[in-house]
Design a protein around this motif. Structure first.
Motif, PDB file in Angstrom:
ATOM      1  N   LEU A  89      44.912  29.469 -14.944  1.00 35.44           N
ATOM      2  CA  LEU A  89      45.070  27.811 -14.292  1.00 35.44           C
ATOM      3  C   LEU A  89      43.649  27.376 -15.256  1.00 35.44           C
ATOM      4  O   LEU A  89      43.280  25.769 -16.000  1.00 35.44           O
ATOM      5  N   MET A  90      42.184  28.105 -15.114  1.00 29.27           N
ATOM      6  CA  MET A  90      40.707  27.684 -15.596  1.00 29.27           C
ATOM      7  C   MET A  90      40.800  27.111 -16.658  1.00 29.27           C
ATOM      8  O   MET A  90      40.455  26.726 -17.297  1.00 29.27           O
ATOM      9  N   ARG A  91      41.390  28.778 -17.705  1.00 27.90           N
ATOM     10  CA  ARG A  91      41.757  28.123 -18.784  1.00 27.90           C
ATOM     11  C   ARG A  91      42.316  27.184 -19.061  1.00 27.90           C
ATOM     12  O   ARG A  91      42.321  25.773 -19.715  1.00 27.90           O
ATOM     13  N   GLY A  92      43.176  26.835 -18.510  1.00 28.38           N
ATOM     14  CA  GLY A  92      44.283  25.418 -18.760  1.00 28.38           C
ATOM     15  C   GLY A  92      43.171  24.526 -18.842  1.00 28.38           C
ATOM     16  O   GLY A  92      43.215  23.018 -18.684  1.00 28.38           O
ATOM     17  N   ALA A  93      42.204  24.570 -17.555  1.00 26.09           N
ATOM     18  CA  ALA A  93      41.454  22.675 -17.274  1.00 26.09           C
ATOM     19  C   ALA A  93      40.045  22.748 -18.074  1.00 26.09           C
ATOM     20  O   ALA A  93      39.612  21.675 -18.337  1.00 26.09           O
ATOM     21  N   LEU A  94      40.415  24.291 -18.879  1.00 27.49           N
ATOM     22  CA  LEU A  94      39.019  24.318 -19.982  1.00 27.49           C
ATOM     23  C   LEU A  94      39.595  22.995 -21.319  1.00 27.49           C
ATOM     24  O   LEU A  94      39.037  22.635 -21.428  1.00 27.49           O
ATOM     25  N   GLU A  95      41.157  23.598 -21.098  1.00 24.89           N
ATOM     26  CA  GLU A  95      41.280  22.748 -22.360  1.00 24.89           C
ATOM     27  C   GLU A  95      41.554  21.453 -22.285  1.00 24.89           C
ATOM     28  O   GLU A  95      40.652  20.646 -22.841  1.00 24.89           O
ATOM     29  N   ASP A  96      42.008  21.045 -21.059  1.00 25.77           N
ATOM     30  CA  ASP A  96      41.806  19.704 -20.357  1.00 25.77           C
ATOM     31  C   ASP A  96      40.672  18.951 -19.977  1.00 25.77           C
ATOM     32  O   ASP A  96      40.210  17.703 -20.902  1.00 25.77           O
ATOM     33  N   PHE A  97      39.936  19.465 -19.714  1.00 24.44           N
ATOM     34  CA  PHE A  97      37.892  18.993 -19.514  1.00 24.44           C
ATOM     35  C   PHE A  97      37.658  18.133 -20.948  1.00 24.44           C
ATOM     36  O   PHE A  97      37.632  17.382 -21.401  1.00 24.44           O
ATOM     37  N   ALA A  98      37.835  19.420 -22.158  1.00 18.41           N
ATOM     38  CA  ALA A  98      37.050  19.821 -23.624  1.00 18.41           C
ATOM     39  C   ALA A  98      38.631  18.329 -23.893  1.00 18.41           C
ATOM     40  O   ALA A  98      37.533  18.092 -24.868  1.00 18.41           O
ATOM     41  N   THR A  99      39.413  18.284 -23.779  1.00 12.02           N
ATOM     42  CA  THR A  99      40.323  17.358 -24.407  1.00 12.02           C
ATOM     43  C   THR A  99      39.634  15.567 -24.223  1.00 12.02           C
ATOM     44  O   THR A  99      39.862  14.782 -25.067  1.00 12.02           O
ATOM     45  N   ALA A 100      39.024  15.823 -23.054  1.00 10.28           N
ATOM     46  CA  ALA A 100      38.712  14.314 -22.653  1.00 10.28           C
ATOM     47  C   ALA A 100      37.076  14.010 -23.374  1.00 10.28           C
ATOM     48  O   ALA A 100      36.890  13.162 -23.840  1.00 10.28           O
ATOM     49  N   LYS A 245      31.538  17.838 -15.096  1.00  8.98           N
ATOM     50  CA  LYS A 245      30.583  16.754 -15.556  1.00  8.98           C
ATOM     51  C   LYS A 245      30.350  15.675 -16.205  1.00  8.98           C
ATOM     52  O   LYS A 245      30.283  14.487 -16.045  1.00  8.98           O
ATOM     53  N   CYS A 246      30.328  16.024 -17.362  1.00  2.00           N
ATOM     54  CA  CYS A 246      30.293  15.211 -19.060  1.00  2.00           C
ATOM     55  C   CYS A 246      31.391  14.953 -19.295  1.00  2.00           C
ATOM     56  O   CYS A 246      31.497  13.322 -19.787  1.00  2.00           O
ATOM     57  N   ALA A 247      32.842  15.305 -18.957  1.00  2.00           N
ATOM     58  CA  ALA A 247      33.915  14.020 -19.022  1.00  2.00           C
ATOM     59  C   ALA A 247      34.337  12.779 -18.250  1.00  2.00           C
ATOM     60  O   ALA A 247      33.337  12.163 -18.134  1.00  2.00           O
ATOM     61  N   GLU A 248      33.269  13.402 -16.818  1.00  2.00           N
ATOM     62  CA  GLU A 248      33.199  12.192 -16.096  1.00  2.00           C
ATOM     63  C   GLU A 248      32.013  11.126 -16.416  1.00  2.00           C
ATOM     64  O   GLU A 248      32.810  10.145 -15.671  1.00  2.00           O
ATOM     65  N   ALA A 249      30.867  11.317 -16.448  1.00  2.00           N
ATOM     66  CA  ALA A 249      29.689  10.959 -17.688  1.00  2.00           C
ATOM     67  C   ALA A 249      30.421   9.960 -17.645  1.00  2.00           C
ATOM     68  O   ALA A 249      30.000   9.025 -18.278  1.00  2.00           O
ATOM     69  N   GLN A 250      30.825  10.757 -19.534  1.00  2.00           N
ATOM     70  CA  GLN A 250      31.459   9.466 -20.681  1.00  2.00           C
ATOM     71  C   GLN A 250      32.017   8.967 -19.990  1.00  2.00           C
ATOM     72  O   GLN A 250      32.515   7.470 -20.190  1.00  2.00           O
ATOM     73  N   GLY A 252      32.440   7.606 -16.680  1.00  2.00           N
ATOM     74  CA  GLY A 252      32.416   6.522 -16.204  1.00  2.00           C
ATOM     75  C   GLY A 252      31.487   6.090 -16.995  1.00  2.00           C
ATOM     76  O   GLY A 252      31.654   4.801 -16.093  1.00  2.00           O
ATOM     77  N   ASN A 253      31.061   5.905 -17.351  1.00  2.00           N
ATOM     78  CA  ASN A 253      29.819   4.906 -18.302  1.00  2.00           C
ATOM     79  C   ASN A 253      30.598   4.195 -18.827  1.00  2.00           C
ATOM     80  O   ASN A 253      30.646   2.630 -19.596  1.00  2.00           O
ATOM     81  N   ARG A 254      31.674   4.896 -19.819  1.00  2.00           N
ATOM     82  CA  ARG A 254      32.159   3.626 -21.137  1.00  2.00           C
ATOM     83  C   ARG A 254      33.172   2.732 -20.566  1.00  2.00           C
ATOM     84  O   ARG A 254      33.970   2.364 -20.704  1.00  2.00           O
ATOM     85  N   ARG A 255      34.529   3.290 -19.314  1.00  2.00           N
ATOM     86  CA  ARG A 255      34.809   2.291 -18.159  1.00  2.00           C
ATOM     87  C   ARG A 255      34.314   0.992 -17.844  1.00  2.00           C
ATOM     88  O   ARG A 255      35.248   0.012 -17.512  1.00  2.00           O
ATOM     89  N   VAL A 256      33.647   1.000 -17.465  1.00  2.00           N
ATOM     90  CA  VAL A 256      32.117  -0.391 -17.703  1.00  2.00           C
ATOM     91  C   VAL A 256      31.376  -1.167 -17.849  1.00  2.00           C
ATOM     92  O   VAL A 256      31.311  -1.944 -18.008  1.00  2.00           O
ATOM     93  N   LYS A 257      31.399  -0.458 -19.024  1.00  3.47           N
ATOM     94  CA  LYS A 257      30.320  -1.511 -20.095  1.00  3.47           C
ATOM     95  C   LYS A 257      30.753  -1.407 -21.679  1.00  3.47           C
ATOM     96  O   LYS A 257      31.605  -0.203 -21.898  1.00  3.47           O
TER      97      LYS A 257
END
Length: 257
Positions: A89-100, A245-250, A252-257
């Protein structure tokens, strides 16, 4: 064989679980906040129509969060930490977050090309599924190959060359790890170990587990019981958290600015 987490300290998983908590409700995972008009991400999406960056990013993050929450439920609610499911499951999550992370980084043309490349491959797989199922489109419905043709025509209209297959996931993970300020080789190693567990490879059991007992097998030989080795699993959890955390920050920033 499996072991129950009640005998182990798995508090190293709690930071990752805590990062998922804001997206949880009583019976489903919450959607990410929408993209605002006039934002950078909205500008990325504008010429892409349905085949935009945002749908891929939010889909990847949301599925990754679901994978992690399933691990949380296994540990917190069922009190079970087996030697396969958390890795898978976490391997799948890693792929997903990395893709984002990968989709949200780079210049606008790079982001748009990456999105169209992934959409094209998505529809390629849909077309193969339709072949296997003997699917025939009726009425106004379109096949995966017809949708692929639409994506390829859109790419050409935007000045992009012929779309190829996307880069292999391990390269995306390494690139995303670098963007997130993490060690790409170490993150890649965590993914490889998780993949080994997901596919039942013997080497991963030896590298990511520790033997707990050895008992004679009536049929001959011995049966070795393994339990999860904390350090490698902690490394995978930390990699997931860093990329999330990196995907969230990216986003969060780019959806409003």
């Amino acid at each position: 064989m499996t072991t129950v987490s009640g005998t182990n300290d798995v508090s190293y998983l709690y930071p990752l679980f805590a990062a998922v908590d804001p997206y949880r409700s009583a019976d489903h995972m919450l959607m990410l906040p929408p993209v605002q008009p006039g934002s950078s991400l909205a500008a990325d999406d504008a010429p892409l129509g349905s085949w935009n960056v945002t749908r891929l990013v939010t889909g990847s993050i949301s599925i990754g969060l679901t994978h992690v929450d399933t691990v949380r439920r296994l540990v917190a609610e069922l009190n079970v930490l087996d030697t396969a499911s958390p890795w898978t499951l976490m391997r799948g999550a890693l792929e997903d977050f990395a893709t984002a992370v990968y989709l949200l980084h780079g210049t606008r043309p790079e982001r748009q090309l990456r999105a169209l490349t992934l959409w094209n491959d998505d529809l390629r797989n849909r077309a193969l599924y339709e072949d296997d199922m003997g699917h025939v489109a009726t009425g106004k419905a379109k096949t995966g190959r017809q949708r692929q043709a639409e994506i390829q025509a859109l790419a050409a209209s935007l000045g992009f060359a012929q779309l190829n297959r996307p880069q292999v996931i391990i390269d995306t993970i390494k690139q995303a790890a670098g963007i997130a300020g993490m060690n790409p080789a170490r993150v890649a190693a965590s993914w490889r170990l998780g993949s080994g567990f997901a596919h039942g490879k013997a080497w991963s059991t030896m590298a990511g587990s520790v033997p707990r007992s050895i008992v004679p097998d009536p049929r001959g030989g011995h049966v070795v019981e393994f339990e999860v080795s904390d350090a490698p699993l902690q490394a995978l959890a930390s990699a997931c958290l860093g990329l999330l955390k990196c995907a969230e920050a990216q986003y969060g920033n780019r959806r409003v600015k």
